[in-house]
Design a protein around this motif. Structure first.
Motif, PDB file in Angstrom:
ATOM      1  N   ARG A  97      73.835 -47.063  67.998  1.00 51.15           N
ATOM      2  CA  ARG A  97      72.745 -47.903  68.502  1.00 51.15           C
ATOM      3  C   ARG A  97      71.669 -47.044  69.140  1.00 51.15           C
ATOM      4  NH1 ARG A  97      77.238 -50.375  70.695  1.00 51.15           N
ATOM      5  NH2 ARG A  97      77.928 -52.147  69.452  1.00 51.15           N
ATOM      6  N   ILE A  98      70.425 -47.419  68.893  1.00 49.42           N
ATOM      7  CA  ILE A  98      69.276 -46.818  69.563  1.00 49.42           C
ATOM      8  C   ILE A  98      68.701 -47.915  70.453  1.00 49.42           C
ATOM      9  CG2 ILE A  98      66.987 -45.812  69.274  1.00 49.42           C
ATOM     10  CD1 ILE A  98      67.881 -44.989  66.434  1.00 49.42           C
ATOM     11  N   TYR A  99      68.793 -47.738  71.757  1.00 50.13           N
ATOM     12  CA  TYR A  99      68.351 -48.774  72.684  1.00 50.13           C
ATOM     13  C   TYR A  99      66.855 -48.675  72.926  1.00 50.13           C
ATOM     14  CZ  TYR A  99      73.273 -49.614  73.449  1.00 50.13           C
ATOM     15  OH  TYR A  99      74.597 -49.918  73.267  1.00 50.13           O
ATOM     16  N   GLN A 100      66.183 -49.786  72.719  1.00 46.38           N
ATOM     17  CA  GLN A 100      64.747 -49.907  72.936  1.00 46.38           C
ATOM     18  C   GLN A 100      64.521 -50.733  74.197  1.00 46.38           C
ATOM     19  OE1 GLN A 100      62.771 -48.288  70.901  1.00 46.38           O
ATOM     20  NE2 GLN A 100      64.253 -47.834  69.306  1.00 46.38           N
ATOM     21  N   GLU A 101      63.288 -50.808  74.650  1.00 46.49           N
ATOM     22  CA  GLU A 101      62.972 -51.608  75.839  1.00 46.49           C
ATOM     23  C   GLU A 101      63.399 -53.056  75.661  1.00 46.49           C
ATOM     24  OE1 GLU A 101      62.089 -52.748  79.531  1.00 46.49           O
ATOM     25  OE2 GLU A 101      62.184 -50.681  78.823  1.00 46.49           O
ATOM     26  N   ARG A 102      63.234 -53.617  74.472  1.00 45.67           N
ATOM     27  CA  ARG A 102      63.633 -55.018  74.238  1.00 45.67           C
ATOM     28  C   ARG A 102      65.131 -55.205  74.446  1.00 45.67           C
ATOM     29  NH1 ARG A 102      62.758 -52.903  68.989  1.00 45.67           N
ATOM     30  NH2 ARG A 102      64.724 -52.797  67.853  1.00 45.67           N
ATOM     31  N   ASP A 103      65.924 -54.168  74.145  1.00 47.16           N
ATOM     32  CA  ASP A 103      67.367 -54.245  74.340  1.00 47.16           C
ATOM     33  C   ASP A 103      67.712 -54.241  75.828  1.00 47.16           C
ATOM     34  OD1 ASP A 103      67.673 -54.112  71.509  1.00 47.16           O
ATOM     35  OD2 ASP A 103      67.508 -51.932  71.642  1.00 47.16           O
ATOM     36  N   PHE A 104      66.999 -53.413  76.588  1.00 47.84           N
ATOM     37  CA  PHE A 104      67.225 -53.395  78.026  1.00 47.84           C
ATOM     38  C   PHE A 104      66.834 -54.743  78.640  1.00 47.84           C
ATOM     39  CE2 PHE A 104      66.661 -48.767  77.221  1.00 47.84           C
ATOM     40  CZ  PHE A 104      67.961 -48.399  77.518  1.00 47.84           C
ATOM     41  N   LYS A 105      65.761 -55.357  78.128  1.00 45.44           N
ATOM     42  CA  LYS A 105      65.377 -56.689  78.599  1.00 45.44           C
ATOM     43  C   LYS A 105      66.475 -57.703  78.300  1.00 45.44           C
ATOM     44  CE  LYS A 105      60.393 -56.114  78.148  1.00 45.44           C
ATOM     45  NZ  LYS A 105      59.183 -56.502  77.408  1.00 45.44           N
ATOM     46  N   ALA A 106      67.038 -57.628  77.107  1.00 40.64           N
ATOM     47  CA  ALA A 106      68.113 -58.546  76.727  1.00 40.64           C
ATOM     48  C   ALA A 106      69.327 -58.359  77.634  1.00 40.64           C
ATOM     49  CB  ALA A 106      68.504 -58.333  75.259  1.00 40.64           C
TER      50      ALA A 106
ATOM     51  N   VAL B  73      70.729 -65.433  75.252  1.00 38.79           N
ATOM     52  CA  VAL B  73      69.986 -64.177  75.049  1.00 38.79           C
ATOM     53  C   VAL B  73      69.626 -64.014  73.575  1.00 38.79           C
ATOM     54  CG1 VAL B  73      70.156 -61.654  75.138  1.00 38.79           C
ATOM     55  CG2 VAL B  73      70.890 -63.034  77.094  1.00 38.79           C
ATOM     56  N   VAL B  74      70.561 -64.282  72.687  1.00 44.25           N
ATOM     57  CA  VAL B  74      70.278 -64.166  71.253  1.00 44.25           C
ATOM     58  C   VAL B  74      69.168 -65.137  70.849  1.00 44.25           C
ATOM     59  CG1 VAL B  74      71.238 -64.498  68.942  1.00 44.25           C
ATOM     60  CG2 VAL B  74      72.552 -63.254  70.657  1.00 44.25           C
ATOM     61  N   SER B  75      69.214 -66.354  71.400  1.00 44.06           N
ATOM     62  CA  SER B  75      68.205 -67.358  71.032  1.00 44.06           C
ATOM     63  C   SER B  75      66.821 -67.027  71.573  1.00 44.06           C
ATOM     64  CB  SER B  75      68.628 -68.746  71.509  1.00 44.06           C
ATOM     65  OG  SER B  75      68.470 -68.877  72.904  1.00 44.06           O
ATOM     66  N   MET B  76      66.743 -66.114  72.535  1.00 43.88           N
ATOM     67  CA  MET B  76      65.448 -65.741  73.105  1.00 43.88           C
ATOM     68  C   MET B  76      64.589 -64.955  72.123  1.00 43.88           C
ATOM     69  SD  MET B  76      66.451 -64.720  76.976  1.00 43.88           S
ATOM     70  CE  MET B  76      64.759 -64.283  77.381  1.00 43.88           C
ATOM     71  N   GLY B  77      65.202 -64.379  71.130  1.00 44.32           N
ATOM     72  CA  GLY B  77      64.427 -63.639  70.139  1.00 44.32           C
ATOM     73  C   GLY B  77      63.872 -62.329  70.644  1.00 44.32           C
ATOM     74  N   LEU B  78      64.570 -61.664  71.540  1.00 42.87           N
ATOM     75  CA  LEU B  78      64.089 -60.383  72.058  1.00 42.87           C
ATOM     76  C   LEU B  78      64.257 -59.252  71.057  1.00 42.87           C
ATOM     77  CD1 LEU B  78      65.460 -60.538  75.703  1.00 42.87           C
ATOM     78  CD2 LEU B  78      63.089 -60.779  74.978  1.00 42.87           C
ATOM     79  N   GLU B  79      65.216 -59.405  70.158  1.00 44.69           N
ATOM     80  CA  GLU B  79      65.459 -58.325  69.198  1.00 44.69           C
ATOM     81  C   GLU B  79      64.399 -58.341  68.108  1.00 44.69           C
ATOM     82  OE1 GLU B  79      67.186 -61.686  66.990  1.00 44.69           O
ATOM     83  OE2 GLU B  79      67.124 -61.153  69.073  1.00 44.69           O
ATOM     84  N   GLY B  80      64.178 -57.210  67.533  1.00 45.49           N
ATOM     85  CA  GLY B  80      63.219 -57.108  66.438  1.00 45.49           C
ATOM     86  C   GLY B  80      61.828 -57.532  66.859  1.00 45.49           C
ATOM     87  N   LYS B  81      61.124 -58.167  65.944  1.00 44.14           N
ATOM     88  CA  LYS B  81      59.762 -58.590  66.208  1.00 44.14           C
ATOM     89  C   LYS B  81      59.661 -60.104  66.362  1.00 44.14           C
ATOM     90  CE  LYS B  81      57.620 -54.737  63.693  1.00 44.14           C
ATOM     91  NZ  LYS B  81      58.532 -53.791  64.207  1.00 44.14           N
ATOM     92  N   THR B  82      60.797 -60.767  66.556  1.00 41.54           N
ATOM     93  CA  THR B  82      60.810 -62.215  66.658  1.00 41.54           C
ATOM     94  C   THR B  82      60.282 -62.647  68.019  1.00 41.54           C
ATOM     95  OG1 THR B  82      62.793 -62.213  65.316  1.00 41.54           O
ATOM     96  CG2 THR B  82      62.263 -64.263  66.446  1.00 41.54           C
ATOM     97  N   PRO B  83      59.218 -63.436  68.065  1.00 43.43           N
ATOM     98  CA  PRO B  83      58.699 -63.887  69.358  1.00 43.43           C
ATOM     99  C   PRO B  83      59.608 -64.963  69.956  1.00 43.43           C
ATOM    100  CG  PRO B  83      57.470 -64.891  67.591  1.00 43.43           C
ATOM    101  CD  PRO B  83      58.434 -63.926  66.953  1.00 43.43           C
ATOM    102  N   LEU B  84      59.530 -65.117  71.248  1.00 38.16           N
ATOM    103  CA  LEU B  84      60.278 -66.169  71.924  1.00 38.16           C
ATOM    104  C   LEU B  84      59.722 -67.517  71.482  1.00 38.16           C
ATOM    105  CD1 LEU B  84      62.363 -66.889  74.074  1.00 38.16           C
ATOM    106  CD2 LEU B  84      60.561 -66.734  75.772  1.00 38.16           C
ATOM    107  N   SER B  85      60.559 -68.311  70.860  1.00 35.43           N
ATOM    108  CA  SER B  85      60.112 -69.600  70.350  1.00 35.43           C
ATOM    109  C   SER B  85      60.087 -70.642  71.458  1.00 35.43           C
ATOM    110  CB  SER B  85      61.047 -70.082  69.232  1.00 35.43           C
ATOM    111  OG  SER B  85      62.301 -70.413  69.782  1.00 35.43           O
ATOM    112  N   ARG B  86      59.357 -71.721  71.216  1.00 29.67           N
ATOM    113  CA  ARG B  86      59.329 -72.822  72.186  1.00 29.67           C
ATOM    114  C   ARG B  86      60.722 -73.389  72.378  1.00 29.67           C
ATOM    115  NH1 ARG B  86      54.380 -75.074  73.628  1.00 29.67           N
ATOM    116  NH2 ARG B  86      52.634 -74.266  72.435  1.00 29.67           N
ATOM    117  N   LEU B  87      61.491 -73.495  71.304  1.00 27.53           N
ATOM    118  CA  LEU B  87      62.840 -74.020  71.390  1.00 27.53           C
ATOM    119  C   LEU B  87      63.706 -73.135  72.275  1.00 27.53           C
ATOM    120  CD1 LEU B  87      65.079 -75.979  70.576  1.00 27.53           C
ATOM    121  CD2 LEU B  87      65.433 -74.603  68.535  1.00 27.53           C
ATOM    122  N   ALA B  88      63.654 -71.831  72.057  1.00 28.47           N
ATOM    123  CA  ALA B  88      64.454 -70.910  72.869  1.00 28.47           C
ATOM    124  C   ALA B  88      64.024 -70.984  74.326  1.00 28.47           C
ATOM    125  CB  ALA B  88      64.316 -69.481  72.350  1.00 28.47           C
TER     126      ALA B  88
END
Length: 75
Positions: A18-27, A48-63
């Motif tokens: 694993r390569i930890y990025q800032e988004r991973d630390f946020k998660a 946390v998974v539903s927040m969409g922090l990983e990759g380029k997925t933005p936080l959705s209204r549902l999350a």
């Protein structure tokens, strides 16, 4: 790692480490907050998974609304 089992993806190097990025630390920080608020481990991971922090997925209204309901239920 439980996050990955439910769909969270980490960047990996050529050795599949694993390569930890800032988004991973946020998660991970968010996971820690949820657990500190007595959210069950499984529910915290799902949130946390539903927040969409990983990759380029933005936080959705549902999350976002799911997270608000989780926080309301503990307060």
């Amino acid at each position: 790692m439980e996050l990955e089992k439910l769909g969270y993806t980490f960047d990996r190097n050529e050795k599949e480490q694993r390569i930890y990025q800032e988004r991973d630390f946020k998660a991970l920080r968010e996971l820690k907050k949820l657990l500190a608020n007595n959210i069950s481990f499984v529910d915290a991971i799902k949130a946390v998974v539903s927040m969409g922090l990983e990759g380029k997925t933005p936080l959705s209204r549902l999350a976002f609304s799911q997270m608000k309901s989780v926080y309301r239920s503990v307060n």
